[in-house]
Design a protein around this motif. Sequence first.
Motif, PDB file in Angstrom:
ATOM      1  N   ALA A 127      57.336  91.523  46.869  1.00 33.84           N
ATOM      2  CA  ALA A 127      57.471  91.030  48.243  1.00 33.84           C
ATOM      3  C   ALA A 127      56.233  90.251  48.664  1.00 33.84           C
ATOM      4  CB  ALA A 127      57.731  92.198  49.195  1.00 33.84           C
ATOM      5  N   SER A 128      55.070  90.728  48.240  1.00 36.59           N
ATOM      6  CA  SER A 128      53.826  90.041  48.553  1.00 36.59           C
ATOM      7  C   SER A 128      53.762  88.675  47.877  1.00 36.59           C
ATOM      8  CB  SER A 128      52.645  90.912  48.101  1.00 36.59           C
ATOM      9  OG  SER A 128      51.416  90.255  48.342  1.00 36.59           O
ATOM     10  N   MET A 129      54.243  88.596  46.637  1.00 41.67           N
ATOM     11  CA  MET A 129      54.278  87.309  45.935  1.00 41.67           C
ATOM     12  C   MET A 129      55.194  86.328  46.655  1.00 41.67           C
ATOM     13  SD  MET A 129      54.343  88.347  41.882  1.00 41.67           S
ATOM     14  CE  MET A 129      54.005  86.661  41.352  1.00 41.67           C
ATOM     15  N   LYS A 130      56.358  86.806  47.075  1.00 43.65           N
ATOM     16  CA  LYS A 130      57.300  85.950  47.790  1.00 43.65           C
ATOM     17  C   LYS A 130      56.690  85.438  49.090  1.00 43.65           C
ATOM     18  CE  LYS A 130      61.212  84.170  49.262  1.00 43.65           C
ATOM     19  NZ  LYS A 130      61.630  82.809  48.818  1.00 43.65           N
ATOM     20  N   LYS A 131      56.031  86.313  49.830  1.00 44.33           N
ATOM     21  CA  LYS A 131      55.409  85.927  51.106  1.00 44.33           C
ATOM     22  C   LYS A 131      54.330  84.874  50.866  1.00 44.33           C
ATOM     23  CE  LYS A 131      53.142  87.995  55.171  1.00 44.33           C
ATOM     24  NZ  LYS A 131      51.818  87.330  55.098  1.00 44.33           N
ATOM     25  N   ALA A 132      53.489  85.100  49.860  1.00 44.48           N
ATOM     26  CA  ALA A 132      52.425  84.141  49.555  1.00 44.48           C
ATOM     27  C   ALA A 132      52.999  82.802  49.112  1.00 44.48           C
ATOM     28  CB  ALA A 132      51.505  84.712  48.475  1.00 44.48           C
ATOM     29  N   ALA A 133      54.061  82.834  48.317  1.00 44.89           N
ATOM     30  CA  ALA A 133      54.686  81.595  47.852  1.00 44.89           C
ATOM     31  C   ALA A 133      55.278  80.810  49.015  1.00 44.89           C
ATOM     32  CB  ALA A 133      55.752  81.903  46.808  1.00 44.89           C
ATOM     33  N   ASP A 134      55.945  81.505  49.919  1.00 41.48           N
ATOM     34  CA  ASP A 134      56.531  80.838  51.083  1.00 41.48           C
ATOM     35  C   ASP A 134      55.434  80.199  51.938  1.00 41.48           C
ATOM     36  OD1 ASP A 134      59.051  81.549  50.278  1.00 41.48           O
ATOM     37  OD2 ASP A 134      59.255  83.219  51.699  1.00 41.48           O
ATOM     38  N   GLU A 135      54.350  80.919  52.145  1.00 45.34           N
ATOM     39  CA  GLU A 135      53.262  80.397  52.973  1.00 45.34           C
ATOM     40  C   GLU A 135      52.601  79.189  52.319  1.00 45.34           C
ATOM     41  OE1 GLU A 135      50.766  83.786  53.521  1.00 45.34           O
ATOM     42  OE2 GLU A 135      51.990  84.618  55.167  1.00 45.34           O
ATOM     43  N   ALA A 136      52.556  79.176  50.991  1.00 44.78           N
ATOM     44  CA  ALA A 136      51.929  78.065  50.269  1.00 44.78           C
ATOM     45  C   ALA A 136      52.895  76.914  50.012  1.00 44.78           C
ATOM     46  CB  ALA A 136      51.366  78.566  48.940  1.00 44.78           C
ATOM     47  N   GLY A 137      54.188  77.118  50.283  1.00 48.12           N
ATOM     48  CA  GLY A 137      55.169  76.081  50.053  1.00 48.12           C
ATOM     49  C   GLY A 137      55.479  75.838  48.594  1.00 48.12           C
ATOM     50  N   ILE A 138      55.411  76.887  47.783  1.00 46.02           N
ATOM     51  CA  ILE A 138      55.673  76.765  46.350  1.00 46.02           C
ATOM     52  C   ILE A 138      56.844  77.677  45.978  1.00 46.02           C
ATOM     53  CG2 ILE A 138      54.096  78.604  45.581  1.00 46.02           C
ATOM     54  CD1 ILE A 138      53.229  76.696  43.303  1.00 46.02           C
ATOM     55  N   ALA A 139      57.652  77.272  45.009  1.00 46.77           N
ATOM     56  CA  ALA A 139      58.813  78.065  44.600  1.00 46.77           C
ATOM     57  C   ALA A 139      58.560  78.717  43.249  1.00 46.77           C
ATOM     58  CB  ALA A 139      60.056  77.179  44.526  1.00 46.77           C
ATOM     59  N   ILE A 140      58.887  80.010  43.133  1.00 46.20           N
ATOM     60  CA  ILE A 140      58.806  80.724  41.851  1.00 46.20           C
ATOM     61  C   ILE A 140      60.128  80.473  41.134  1.00 46.20           C
ATOM     62  CG2 ILE A 140      58.537  82.964  40.736  1.00 46.20           C
ATOM     63  CD1 ILE A 140      56.940  83.826  43.257  1.00 46.20           C
ATOM     64  N   VAL A 141      60.099  79.662  40.067  1.00 47.50           N
ATOM     65  CA  VAL A 141      61.330  79.117  39.509  1.00 47.50           C
ATOM     66  C   VAL A 141      61.705  79.683  38.142  1.00 47.50           C
ATOM     67  CG1 VAL A 141      61.073  76.960  40.786  1.00 47.50           C
ATOM     68  CG2 VAL A 141      60.096  77.147  38.478  1.00 47.50           C
ATOM     69  N   SER A 142      60.821  80.407  37.499  1.00 47.23           N
ATOM     70  CA  SER A 142      61.131  80.956  36.180  1.00 47.23           C
ATOM     71  C   SER A 142      60.168  82.099  35.891  1.00 47.23           C
ATOM     72  CB  SER A 142      61.001  79.861  35.113  1.00 47.23           C
ATOM     73  OG  SER A 142      61.396  80.341  33.843  1.00 47.23           O
ATOM     74  N   GLY A 143      60.534  82.947  34.917  1.00 47.16           N
ATOM     75  CA  GLY A 143      59.637  84.055  34.618  1.00 47.16           C
ATOM     76  C   GLY A 143      60.076  84.866  33.423  1.00 47.16           C
ATOM     77  N   ASP A 144      59.356  85.958  33.199  1.00 49.07           N
ATOM     78  CA  ASP A 144      59.640  86.847  32.084  1.00 49.07           C
ATOM     79  C   ASP A 144      59.103  88.225  32.436  1.00 49.07           C
ATOM     80  OD1 ASP A 144      60.507  87.390  29.347  1.00 49.07           O
ATOM     81  OD2 ASP A 144      58.371  87.666  28.931  1.00 49.07           O
ATOM     82  N   THR A 145      59.731  89.256  31.900  1.00 51.14           N
ATOM     83  CA  THR A 145      59.308  90.633  32.163  1.00 51.14           C
ATOM     84  C   THR A 145      59.225  91.401  30.861  1.00 51.14           C
ATOM     85  OG1 THR A 145      60.421  90.597  34.321  1.00 51.14           O
ATOM     86  CG2 THR A 145      59.843  92.751  33.422  1.00 51.14           C
TER      87      THR A 145
END
Length: 355
Positions: A127-145
């Motif tokens: 949730a913190s990553m999403k909030k920071a991304a929204d505030e910075a205007g950047i989209a998290i578009v891919s990943g791995d776990t």
Amino acid sequence: MALQQQQSQQQEHIERITLAHGSGGIAMRELVEKEIVAAFSNLHLAPLEDQARLDLNVLTQLGDRLAMTTDSFVVDPLEFPGGDIGSLAVNGTVNDLAMSGAKPLYLTCGLIIEEGLPLDTLRRILASMKKAADEAGIAIVSGDTKVVHKGAADKLFINTAGVGVIPQGTDFRVSQAQPGDVVIVNGWVGDHGATVMASRGDLGLEARVQSDCRSLYKEVCTLMEANEVHCLRDATRGGIATVLNEFAESSGVRIILDQSAIPVRDEVRGVCELLGLDPLYLANEGKFLAIVPDNHAEQAVEALRKLPGAERSAIIGRVAPLTDIRPRAGVSMRTSFGSERMIDMLTGDQLPRIC
């Protein structure tokens, strides 16, 4: 005894990450779809392909070059006043892009999770990553776990890659400092390093300070509008002393700091005095150093001071040529006692695992 049994039962019912969450089966799919994709939801991520597919037309409309960076985050503790490993990962990557003048656009996220991590902790960080991304205007578009055995990692590591676009004509480099230029810092120095150290319970420190973790893109835009920029870099590990030495050595100049002009909170000074540290070498996560021409530097500082978090922006030094007396590039500081001391690069890190 009853209280201990109740606490033990509560502990047993805490949802935790298991090795099954990294197995590629149903548990992993549920973790990815219900927790990670749900947290970062956007059009690029929704198809759940093995790659994000980005429109080149969007990129070329914003500039003529791509900026790309990668970083890994291993902070201890995971959560601290002013931020956590999630906001740190997003803002740290955004800031690396912004230091080229690029507009940050896209981000990838790789999670390495230790078996046993509470699921609620992971949810807070996502949730913190999403909030920071929204505030910075950047989209998290891919990943791995990935999930590793207990003891093979320390709770959670995050790896990121970021992509941005550099506007035409924008070109900052560490080798462009010129004699007569001035040094600007955009606020208090050392907040993040002091906060992380004070958050580690084994040290028994108490300090009313919090991390400066935030996106710097708006401040970079303001700086670019107010003045020509020769050098720009965020002062993370190694602090402002390390960055300034990199500027000096790459540009073949001397940089002379004014100790009285460098903004350091009393709380940060207190942590440094207790631990025998120097605030000039403490990590920051929301501070940059800029080398700019002198003619509009005051105007640039005044513009920065109007932005939240940059109210203590200041001119803290000047760039000087090499001389017969001082023939080597480097950084020195004029102290409050009227003397001058060299500010060298560290041979090691003052603080382990701070970002």
